[in-house]
Write a protein that holds these residues in place. Structure first.
Motif, PDB file in Angstrom:
ATOM      1  N   ALA A 135       0.838  -1.201   0.000  1.00  0.00           N
ATOM      2  CA  ALA A 135       0.000   0.000   0.000  1.00  0.00           C
ATOM      3  C   ALA A 135       0.873   1.250   0.000  1.00  0.00           C
ATOM      4  O   ALA A 135       0.573   2.229  -0.698  1.00  0.00           O
ATOM      5  N   ASP A 136       1.948   1.251   0.781  1.00  0.00           N
ATOM      6  CA  ASP A 136       2.826   2.420   0.824  1.00  0.00           C
ATOM      7  C   ASP A 136       3.459   2.694  -0.541  1.00  0.00           C
ATOM      8  O   ASP A 136       3.580   3.850  -0.959  1.00  0.00           O
ATOM      9  N   THR A 137       3.864   1.637  -1.238  1.00  0.00           N
ATOM     10  CA  THR A 137       4.458   1.817  -2.569  1.00  0.00           C
ATOM     11  C   THR A 137       3.446   2.413  -3.528  1.00  0.00           C
ATOM     12  O   THR A 137       3.756   3.349  -4.284  1.00  0.00           O
ATOM     13  N   TRP A 138       2.228   1.895  -3.514  1.00  0.00           N
ATOM     14  CA  TRP A 138       1.205   2.403  -4.436  1.00  0.00           C
ATOM     15  C   TRP A 138       0.775   3.823  -4.088  1.00  0.00           C
ATOM     16  O   TRP A 138       0.524   4.640  -4.977  1.00  0.00           O
ATOM     17  N   ILE A 139       0.701   4.136  -2.808  1.00  0.00           N
ATOM     18  CA  ILE A 139       0.318   5.490  -2.410  1.00  0.00           C
ATOM     19  C   ILE A 139       1.405   6.481  -2.804  1.00  0.00           C
ATOM     20  O   ILE A 139       1.121   7.598  -3.264  1.00  0.00           O
ATOM     21  N   GLU A 140       2.660   6.086  -2.633  1.00  0.00           N
ATOM     22  CA  GLU A 140       3.755   6.941  -3.084  1.00  0.00           C
ATOM     23  C   GLU A 140       3.674   7.151  -4.596  1.00  0.00           C
ATOM     24  O   GLU A 140       3.826   8.280  -5.093  1.00  0.00           O
ATOM     25  N   GLN A 141       3.445   6.078  -5.337  1.00  0.00           N
ATOM     26  CA  GLN A 141       3.325   6.176  -6.793  1.00  0.00           C
ATOM     27  C   GLN A 141       2.208   7.127  -7.183  1.00  0.00           C
ATOM     28  O   GLN A 141       2.377   8.003  -8.044  1.00  0.00           O
ATOM     29  N   LEU A 142       1.044   6.978  -6.555  1.00  0.00           N
ATOM     30  CA  LEU A 142      -0.110   7.807  -6.911  1.00  0.00           C
ATOM     31  C   LEU A 142       0.089   9.260  -6.524  1.00  0.00           C
ATOM     32  O   LEU A 142      -0.326  10.173  -7.262  1.00  0.00           O
ATOM     33  N   GLY A 143       0.704   9.513  -5.375  1.00  0.00           N
ATOM     34  CA  GLY A 143       0.923  10.897  -4.957  1.00  0.00           C
ATOM     35  C   GLY A 143       1.842  11.641  -5.899  1.00  0.00           C
ATOM     36  O   GLY A 143       1.568  12.786  -6.287  1.00  0.00           O
ATOM     37  N   LEU A 144       2.944  11.004  -6.286  1.00  0.00           N
ATOM     38  CA  LEU A 144       3.873  11.648  -7.207  1.00  0.00           C
ATOM     39  C   LEU A 144       3.269  11.785  -8.602  1.00  0.00           C
ATOM     40  O   LEU A 144       3.483  12.791  -9.286  1.00  0.00           O
ATOM     41  N   PHE A 145       2.514  10.770  -9.026  1.00  0.00           N
ATOM     42  CA  PHE A 145       1.866  10.836 -10.335  1.00  0.00           C
ATOM     43  C   PHE A 145       0.842  11.968 -10.361  1.00  0.00           C
ATOM     44  O   PHE A 145       0.746  12.723 -11.345  1.00  0.00           O
ATOM     45  N   LEU A 146       0.089  12.113  -9.292  1.00  0.00           N
ATOM     46  CA  LEU A 146      -0.921  13.167  -9.222  1.00  0.00           C
ATOM     47  C   LEU A 146      -0.275  14.540  -9.323  1.00  0.00           C
ATOM     48  O   LEU A 146      -0.755  15.418 -10.053  1.00  0.00           O
ATOM     49  N   ARG A 147       0.818  14.714  -8.622  1.00  0.00           N
ATOM     50  CA  ARG A 147       1.479  16.017  -8.620  1.00  0.00           C
ATOM     51  C   ARG A 147       2.255  16.287  -9.909  1.00  0.00           C
ATOM     52  O   ARG A 147       2.148  17.369 -10.498  1.00  0.00           O
ATOM     53  N   ASP A 148       3.037  15.293 -10.348  1.00  0.00           N
ATOM     54  CA  ASP A 148       3.979  15.528 -11.447  1.00  0.00           C
ATOM     55  C   ASP A 148       3.392  15.329 -12.831  1.00  0.00           C
ATOM     56  O   ASP A 148       3.960  15.808 -13.814  1.00  0.00           O
ATOM     57  N   VAL A 149       2.267  14.602 -12.922  1.00  0.00           N
ATOM     58  CA  VAL A 149       1.684  14.326 -14.231  1.00  0.00           C
ATOM     59  C   VAL A 149       0.297  14.955 -14.350  1.00  0.00           C
ATOM     60  O   VAL A 149       0.055  15.798 -15.211  1.00  0.00           O
ATOM     61  N   VAL A 150      -0.626  14.551 -13.489  1.00  0.00           N
ATOM     62  CA  VAL A 150      -2.013  15.001 -13.619  1.00  0.00           C
ATOM     63  C   VAL A 150      -2.119  16.512 -13.493  1.00  0.00           C
ATOM     64  O   VAL A 150      -2.657  17.200 -14.378  1.00  0.00           O
ATOM     65  N   LEU A 151      -1.621  17.071 -12.399  1.00  0.00           N
ATOM     66  CA  LEU A 151      -1.739  18.516 -12.194  1.00  0.00           C
ATOM     67  C   LEU A 151      -0.818  19.294 -13.121  1.00  0.00           C
ATOM     68  O   LEU A 151      -1.135  20.409 -13.538  1.00  0.00           O
ATOM     69  N   ALA A 152       0.315  18.694 -13.486  1.00  0.00           N
ATOM     70  CA  ALA A 152       1.215  19.365 -14.431  1.00  0.00           C
ATOM     71  C   ALA A 152       0.587  19.441 -15.816  1.00  0.00           C
ATOM     72  O   ALA A 152       0.677  20.470 -16.498  1.00  0.00           O
ATOM     73  N   ASP A 153      -0.065  18.357 -16.255  1.00  0.00           N
ATOM     74  CA  ASP A 153      -0.750  18.380 -17.550  1.00  0.00           C
ATOM     75  C   ASP A 153      -1.879  19.405 -17.541  1.00  0.00           C
ATOM     76  O   ASP A 153      -2.094  20.120 -18.525  1.00  0.00           O
TER      77      ASP A 153
END
Length: 618
Positions: A242-260
């Motif tokens: 769960a920690d690995t997936w939450i880390e993945q999702l948090g960084l993806f949300l910030r660096d990809v979703v909100l950046a796009d």
């Protein structure tokens, strides 16, 4: 038999006995067999005591797949011990990818994060709707597959003074259940874009949805570049947790979703809406509680309130020890059989036609015969789930997930912007600490220095504690025919959310109009729908989400006030449906569903059995 072999056998017996009760339920959930793995663990196998009778029944069903007839636990353990004495000789095919996904190319570890890959067979664009698959590198090492869907219809100016930047961009992240990829979100992606287009045309609005789907590391198409059953350098010390997936999702949300979104909108939205189904709901709740500055609202679709089995003797970091590796391999091979997958899908869905390939299952209509029916021989959802398991990393990933612990509180942003900001704000304090440390070293020779204190383990995050702490508006959308995450579980979540008070008060993150305002919490039930509303009732879910998201568009009052009062269920003219208590009927290609809102008064009224079920699950 040597003493070492005897010790392995006793360990296998102990863990295998636990798994014989717990794992079938774990799978039963939308888990490995369905599309929501943690879902099984949540509703029927969160703990051995929480679903003993269900686990025993599921064990009887699952055991039949070992040798074609019901087997006892003893025979199961004997088979494990026999296999443990043999040398592992595996010749597996190269990793295959599920059909109906944009890109079928193998991920490359050094691929540019912003580069876009299109499948040679489809890059999908139809009727103005566009779906692209891309790759993003997690931890500078792991290639992650994700998709982004949008309406590519040319922007329509209402006047010469309007510019394209006037379009409001709304980022939305859809989180899957266990055992599937973002292909499980294609139906909902399409329906959300069509509903948004219709509302834009009706109200002459210019709102553009960017809808994202992502494969968790170790699921779908997101795997280490080189997998060898947990023994490759790329898999070393990797934990599918769960920690690995939450880390993945948090960084993806910030660096990809909100950046796009910032690249598409000059005003750059600071937050995104998150929609999570099954274990995706668990991840959405925990992620949003840890990093509310990234999340606008949360929608939980039959969320599972528990993570995994957290079995003893191993922390889930690869390579797996002997016993977990053997147990995980044996169980994984059973649950990924086509017959087993079909049995669990039958339990997870209320209508078989929603998943068996009778109706098309993709983002577009090109695979359809014109009446919405799928192509003969497509295989349906079960075939796609099976394809996700045919690689050299699946056995190790499954074992790691079984043994991994629930989410903790990883501060994966600390080494970046937050730490730098803190250093800039308090430079003198750091200098003082360095001076104090130097003074202590002078006063105390090295041999007299005290041993450093042991680092304490991070505190585990309980699902309902995470719900209680959420400062944003939360919507519950639950299929009523879910055998694991039952309406009683949804009502407990609803009651927990409604108990939040003044979370925005004294919080600089929110403006004054949100102060002293209780965050919105609404519960919408969908009858004739099972564990996966995003896939079984996409039209109904899209209509409700559209009203939920669009509370931000209204300029009168704050969004929380509007979400507490907005009409979530559209009136489609079915007055008789409303009168007979079923709610509003929404037509899906494979059958009608009934949508109704559940009041907080109803959620708080649980009989004894429902109370027991709701408290045992999570």
């Amino acid at each position: 038999m040597t003493s070492r072999a005897t010790r392995h056998l006793f360990q296998a017996a102990f863990i295998g006995l636990a798994c014989s009760c717990a794992v079938p339920a774990f799978q039963t959930i939308p888990g490995y067999v369905q599309v929501e793995a943690p879902s099984p663990t949540f509703a029927s196998s969160s703990t051995l005591s929480s679903s003993l009778s269900s686990s025993l029944r599921l064990f009887h069903d699952t055991s039949a797949f070992f040798d074609g007839r019901p087997s006892s636990r003893l025979s199961f353990l004997l088979r494990l011990s026999a296999e443990a004495q043999e040398e592992e000789e595996e010749v597996e095919e190269e990793l295959k990818f599920p059909p109906n996904i944009i890109s079928s190319s193998t991920p490359k570890p050094n691929e540019n994060n912003s580069s876009e890959q299109h499948d040679r067979q489809k890059s999908f664009q139809q009727g103005g709707l566009q779906l692209n698959q891309r790759r993003w590198v997690f931890r500078d090492k792991y290639p992650i597959a994700y998709e982004v869907a949008t309406d590519a219809t040319p922007w329509r100016r209402e006047s010469e003074h309007e510019k394209e930047s006037d379009t409001d961009v709304v980022p939305i992240l859809l989180l899957n259940g266990f055992g599937v990829g973002s292909f499980h979100q294609h139906r909902l992606m399409r329906r959300l874009l069509l509903e948004r287009r219709a509302k834009n045309n009706h109200r002459k609005q210019n709102v553009r949805y960017l809808v994202y789907g992502i494969d968790y590391l170790g699921q779908g198409q997101s795997w280490p570049a080189f997998c060898d059953d947990g023994n490759s350098p790329d898999e070393f010390q990797l934990s599918y947790s769960a920690d690995t997936w939450i880390e993945q999702l948090g960084l993806f949300l910030r660096d990809v979703v909100l950046a796009d979104a910032a690249n598409n909108d000059g005003d750059s939205p600071r937050k995104a809406h998150i929609v999570g189904n099954s274990v995706g709901g668990y991840l959405a709740a925990v992620l949003s509680s840890l990093h509310p500055h990234l999340v606008s609202t949360v929608a939980l679709l039959n969320a599972t309130p528990v993570w995994g089995l957290n079995l003893p003797f191993w922390d889930g970091k690869l390579p797996a020890p002997f016993v977990p590796r053997r147990v995980g391999r044996a169980l994984f091979d059973v649950i990924r059989e086509e017959g087993t997958i079909d049995r669990y899908l039958e339990a997870a869905y209320a209508t078989r036609g929603a998943y068996d390939g009778t109706f098309h299952d993709g983002f577009g209509d090109e695979s359809s015969t014109g009446d919405g029916r799928g192509v003969e021989g497509d295989g349906g959802l079960g075939k796609k789930i099976r394809a996700c398991t045919e690689g050299k990393g699946g056995h190790a990933a499954f074992a790691s997930i079984l043994w991994s612990a629930p989410a903790s509180a990883p501060d994966f942003f600390s080494a970046e912007g937050h730490l730098q900001q803190q250093q800039q704000q308090q430079p003198t304090m750091k200098q003082q600490q360095q001076q104090q440390q130097q003074q202590q070293e002078k006063l105390h020779p090295p041999q007299q220095q005290q041993q450093p204190e042991k680092q304490t383990k991070p505190q585990k995050i309980q699902f309902y504690q995470a719900l209680q702490s959420l400062p944003m508006d939360v919507l519950l959308l639950f299929g009523s025919d879910d055998p694991w995450c039952t309406p009683a579980v949804a009502k407990r979540m609803h009651s927990t959310l409604s108990s939040r008070r003044n979370i925005h008060d004294n919080d600089d993150e929110f403006d004054d109009e949100c102060a002293n305002t209780t965050p919105a919490s609404r519960y919408v039930a969908i009858d004739n729908c099972g564990h996966c509303p995003n896939h079984e009732a996409p039209a109904a879910v899209a209509k409700v989400l559209l009203a939920w998201f669009d509370a931000d568009d209204n300029v009168n009052g704050n969004a929380t006030f509007r979400r507490n009062n907005v009409e979530l269920i559209p009136n489609n003219g079915e007055s008789e449906a409303t009168k007979n208590g079923h709610g509003v009927m929404v037509k899906e290609p494979w059958g009608d569903v009934w949508v109704r809102e559940v009041s907080i008064e109803e959620s708080r009224k649980l009989d004894f059995m429902d109370w027991m079920v709701a408290n045992m699950v999570g």
